[in-house]
Design an enzyme around this catalytic site. Structure first.
Site, short mmCIF file in Angstrom:
data_model
loop_
_atom_site.label_atom_id
_atom_site.label_comp_id
_atom_site.label_asym_id
_atom_site.label_seq_id
_atom_site.Cartn_x
_atom_site.Cartn_y
_atom_site.Cartn_z
N CYS A 1 0.62 -1.35 0.10
CA CYS A 1 0.29 0.01 -0.48
C CYS A 1 1.25 1.39 -0.05
CB CYS A 1 -1.04 0.44 1.49
SG CYS A 1 -2.17 -1.20 1.37
C1 BEZ Z 1 0.57 -4.45 1.89
O1 BEZ Z 1 -0.17 -3.49 1.43
O2 BEZ Z 1 1.80 -4.61 1.53
C2 BEZ Z 1 -0.36 -5.29 1.77
C3 BEZ Z 1 -1.43 -5.43 2.83
C4 BEZ Z 1 -2.22 -6.95 3.76
C5 BEZ Z 1 -1.96 -8.09 3.38
C6 BEZ Z 1 -0.29 -8.10 2.38
C7 BEZ Z 1 0.42 -6.88 1.92
#
Ligand code: BEZ
Length: 216
Positions: A46
């Site tokens: 994210c």
């Molecule tokens: C991420 O944004 O890195 C993420 C969020 C939830 C699960 C796995 C990765």
């Protein structure tokens, strides 16, 4: 995917964001909006995605398109996270609002749920000025989105809309490349609509349905 989908009106929720509180339809009015959700703050993928949106913001501005993020934490957490995002992207500023949804009450109403994880997803809706969904992507949390594809899909929507959906964009289309004429348009209509002409592909069926033309 249950819930609102293509052609549906996004509910006119009042949302608290990093740039203040507003009703969604007030934000959507008079322009197109890219609404994109994230599983949570301070997560690695994210962080790269929100940073990329900040880097690409000028491309969306150029097209008169607004950005609106959503992440399942509160406004203070978003504001703290933005410092990380901006540091990671070496100074690209996150100017677009990010909706707070700490209790995960908004994402189901926007159909931004990952049905496998039964939790917040990496979803993206392109919303028209009429507050209706024109395109949706749904990615699992393990796959970051491609901002070039978001822009390309947006350019396709804007081009089709400009031509009253009488044209469509073919595979891997990019702006300035030929488009195809909708099957709903007869050759007679196409001659009037596209005085620049069109080329019909000579295919074994001889059905004449694959017609390319150049529009701007
Ligand atoms: C991420 O944004 O890195 C993420 C969020 C939830 C699960 C796995 C990765």
């Amino acid at each position: 995917m249950p819930g609102i989908t293509l052609g549906d009106t996004v509910p006119n929720l009042e949302v608290e964001t990093t740039n203040g509180t507003f009703k969604l339809h007030d934000y959507f009015a008079d322009s197109w909006t890219v609404l994109f959700s994230h599983p949570g703050d301070f997560t690695p993928v994210c962080t790269t995605e929100l940073g990329a949106m900040a880097k690409y913001a000028h491309e969306f501005d150029k097209r008169g398109v607004k950005l609106l993020g959503l992440s399942c934490d509160d406004v203070q957490s978003h504001k703290d996270w933005i410092k990380d995002i901006e540091a990671f992207t070496h100074g690209s500023k996150v100017k677009y609002p990010i909706i707070a949804d700490p209790n995960k009450e908004i994402i189901p109403q926007l159909n931004m749920i990952d049905p496998i994880e039964n939790g917040p997803s990496r979803a993206l809706h392109i919303v028209g000025p009429d507050s209706k969904i024109k395109l949706s992507f749904l990615y699992p949390s393990t796959t970051g989105r491609n901002m070039d594809e978001v822009l390309r899909a947006l350019d396709s929507l804007l081009m089709a809309s400009k031509h009253n959906n009488k044209i469509a964009t073919p595979v891997n289309w990019k702006p300035d490349e030929p488009v195809v004429i909708s099957p709903a348009v007869s050759d007679e209509e196409a001659k009037k609509m596209f005085p620049q002409g069109f080329k019909t592909a000579d295919l074994p069926s001889k059905k004449g349905y694959l017609r390319h033309t150049q529009v701007s």
